[in-house]
Design a protein around this motif. Structure first.
Motif, mmCIF file in Angstrom:
data_model
loop_
_atom_site.group_PDB
_atom_site.id
_atom_site.type_symbol
_atom_site.label_atom_id
_atom_site.label_comp_id
_atom_site.label_asym_id
_atom_site.label_seq_id
_atom_site.Cartn_x
_atom_site.Cartn_y
_atom_site.Cartn_z
ATOM 1 N N ASN A 114 0.972 -1.175 -0.089
ATOM 2 C CA ASN A 114 0.049 -0.052 -0.059
ATOM 3 C C ASN A 114 0.821 1.273 0.175
ATOM 4 O O ASN A 114 0.454 2.207 -0.664
ATOM 5 N N ASN A 115 2.039 1.197 0.775
ATOM 6 C CA ASN A 115 2.705 2.344 0.629
ATOM 7 C C ASN A 115 3.310 2.666 -0.669
ATOM 8 O O ASN A 115 3.825 3.804 -1.049
ATOM 9 N N LEU A 116 3.849 1.466 -1.229
ATOM 10 C CA LEU A 116 4.365 1.628 -2.695
ATOM 11 C C LEU A 116 3.267 2.244 -3.598
ATOM 12 O O LEU A 116 3.619 2.982 -4.511
ATOM 13 N N LYS A 117 2.011 1.673 -3.216
ATOM 14 C CA LYS A 117 0.978 2.226 -4.269
ATOM 15 C C LYS A 117 0.574 3.825 -3.997
ATOM 16 O O LYS A 117 0.481 4.311 -5.222
ATOM 17 N N ASP A 118 0.767 3.971 -2.823
ATOM 18 C CA ASP A 118 0.801 5.582 -2.451
ATOM 19 C C ASP A 118 1.745 6.274 -3.059
ATOM 20 O O ASP A 118 1.498 7.436 -3.845
ATOM 21 N N TYR A 119 2.833 6.009 -2.979
ATOM 22 C CA TYR A 119 4.107 6.410 -3.581
ATOM 23 C C TYR A 119 3.975 6.583 -5.082
ATOM 24 O O TYR A 119 4.275 7.740 -5.591
ATOM 25 N N HIS A 120 3.509 5.557 -5.773
ATOM 26 C CA HIS A 120 3.155 5.446 -7.131
ATOM 27 C C HIS A 120 2.399 6.493 -7.554
ATOM 28 O O HIS A 120 2.353 7.367 -8.377
ATOM 29 N N SER A 121 0.953 6.653 -6.652
ATOM 30 C CA SER A 121 0.303 7.619 -7.019
ATOM 31 C C SER A 121 0.617 9.054 -6.836
ATOM 32 O O SER A 121 0.469 9.888 -7.921
ATOM 33 N N SER A 122 1.534 9.408 -5.960
ATOM 34 C CA SER A 122 1.898 10.696 -5.613
ATOM 35 C C SER A 122 2.957 11.007 -6.932
ATOM 36 O O SER A 122 2.937 12.122 -7.348
ATOM 37 N N LEU A 123 3.859 9.999 -7.275
ATOM 38 C CA LEU A 123 4.569 10.497 -8.439
ATOM 39 C C LEU A 123 3.772 10.661 -9.823
ATOM 40 O O LEU A 123 4.001 11.504 -10.485
ATOM 41 N N MET A 124 2.809 9.947 -9.839
ATOM 42 C CA MET A 124 1.919 10.017 -11.075
ATOM 43 C C MET A 124 1.365 11.550 -11.003
ATOM 44 O O MET A 124 1.269 12.028 -12.192
ATOM 45 N N GLU A 125 0.906 11.800 -9.855
ATOM 46 C CA GLU A 125 0.306 13.169 -9.844
ATOM 47 C C GLU A 125 1.183 14.267 -10.179
ATOM 48 O O GLU A 125 0.967 15.266 -10.953
ATOM 49 N N MET A 126 2.586 14.051 -9.702
ATOM 50 C CA MET A 126 3.535 15.024 -9.863
ATOM 51 C C MET A 126 3.798 15.272 -11.305
ATOM 52 O O MET A 126 3.938 16.196 -12.012
ATOM 53 N N LEU A 127 3.952 13.952 -12.026
ATOM 54 C CA LEU A 127 4.369 13.782 -13.360
ATOM 55 C C LEU A 127 3.162 14.547 -14.355
ATOM 56 O O LEU A 127 3.224 15.250 -15.258
ATOM 57 N N SER A 128 1.741 14.283 -13.706
ATOM 58 C CA SER A 128 0.528 14.871 -14.500
ATOM 59 C C SER A 128 0.704 16.512 -14.390
ATOM 60 O O SER A 128 0.397 17.092 -15.304
ATOM 61 N N ASP A 129 1.015 17.049 -13.157
ATOM 62 C CA ASP A 129 1.070 18.295 -13.070
ATOM 63 C C ASP A 129 2.348 18.990 -13.846
ATOM 64 O O ASP A 129 2.133 19.932 -14.639
ATOM 65 N N MET A 130 3.359 18.365 -13.779
ATOM 66 C CA MET A 130 4.489 18.853 -14.757
ATOM 67 C C MET A 130 4.101 18.582 -16.058
ATOM 68 O O MET A 130 4.298 19.665 -16.907
ATOM 69 N N LEU A 131 3.367 17.613 -16.709
ATOM 70 C CA LEU A 131 3.046 17.739 -18.019
ATOM 71 C C LEU A 131 2.081 18.511 -18.579
ATOM 72 O O LEU A 131 2.089 19.234 -19.521
ATOM 73 N N ALA A 132 0.999 18.932 -17.569
ATOM 74 C CA ALA A 132 0.113 19.911 -17.669
ATOM 75 C C ALA A 132 0.844 21.236 -17.875
ATOM 76 O O ALA A 132 0.313 21.993 -18.668
ATOM 77 N N GLU A 133 1.832 21.554 -17.051
ATOM 78 C CA GLU A 133 2.435 22.908 -17.188
ATOM 79 C C GLU A 133 3.396 23.068 -18.232
ATOM 80 O O GLU A 133 3.418 24.063 -18.861
ATOM 81 N N HIS A 134 4.094 22.007 -18.686
ATOM 82 C CA HIS A 134 4.931 22.080 -19.688
ATOM 83 C C HIS A 134 4.712 21.543 -21.005
ATOM 84 O O HIS A 134 5.063 22.095 -22.111
ATOM 85 N N PHE A 135 3.523 20.942 -20.947
ATOM 86 C CA PHE A 135 2.853 20.426 -22.193
ATOM 87 C C PHE A 135 1.432 20.369 -22.288
ATOM 88 O O PHE A 135 0.760 19.170 -22.450
#
Length: 181
Positions: A114-135
């Motif tokens: 569950n900790n790994l899943k949460d960490y994966h979700s937070s990474l995906m959210e950060m990636l999504s925010d970065m992509l929305a900002e730069h692309f």
């Protein structure tokens, strides 16, 4: 009174042998001497013969397919056994190391997953925010001529963001992955 299987086999062999002798003594006779009928029967026999010649190749093809399926299932079974053995070894090792119960070890492994899943979700959210900002998707109200804005607006109807593409690909690969801690 029951007859033994050996005695039944001997009786069957005697019966078949006598029937064979009778058939060997019979002189075959033609049912008809009409050339048209004999020609039609000959053609039918040739057709049946050609069909019968195809049976072994069809059977071999089916056998090959079944062998491939069997091999694939054996491979999957071996992989599942290997995974089960790895988990059992991990549980045993952790029990020896920590003298914990099997239940507490499983709970600990679930917590880590569950900790790994949460960490994966937070990474995906950060990636999504970065992509929305730069692309970002093209802005139909952006600068440019009227023709360019109209083309951008038409193109936006069929466009999806880069983060959506990565999310779909990530979900597809995530469902197929196995994770051993």
């Amino acid at each position: 009174m029951m007859i033994s299987p050996m005695r039944q086999a001997v009786n069957c062999l005697i019966a078949i042998t006598s029937e064979l002798e009778q058939w060997q003594e019979i002189e075959p006779t033609l049912l008809t001497t009409s050339p048209e009928v004999l020609l039609a029967v000959g053609k039918e026999l040739q057709r049946l013969n050609s069909q019968l010649k195809m049976v072994p190749s069809c059977s071999q093809a089916k056998l090959d397919v079944q062998k491939k399926i069997l091999k694939r299932e054996q491979t999957q079974q071996a992989e599942k056994k290997e995974a089960l053995n790895a988990v059992c070894e991990k549980i045993t090792r952790l029990q020896r190391e920590n003298e914990k119960s099997e239940h507490s070890i499983l709970q600990d492994m679930k917590r880590k997953i569950n900790n790994l899943k949460d960490y994966h979700s937070s990474l995906m959210e950060m990636l999504s925010d970065m992509l929305a900002e730069h692309f970002p998707l093209p802005d139909p109200q952006g600068n440019g001529t009227k023709k360019k804005r109209a083309a951008a607006y038409d193109a936006e109807i069929n466009l999806i963001s880069l983060s959506e593409i990565i999310e779909v690909c990530s979900d597809t690969h995530h469902n197929k992955a196995f994770l051993f801690i």
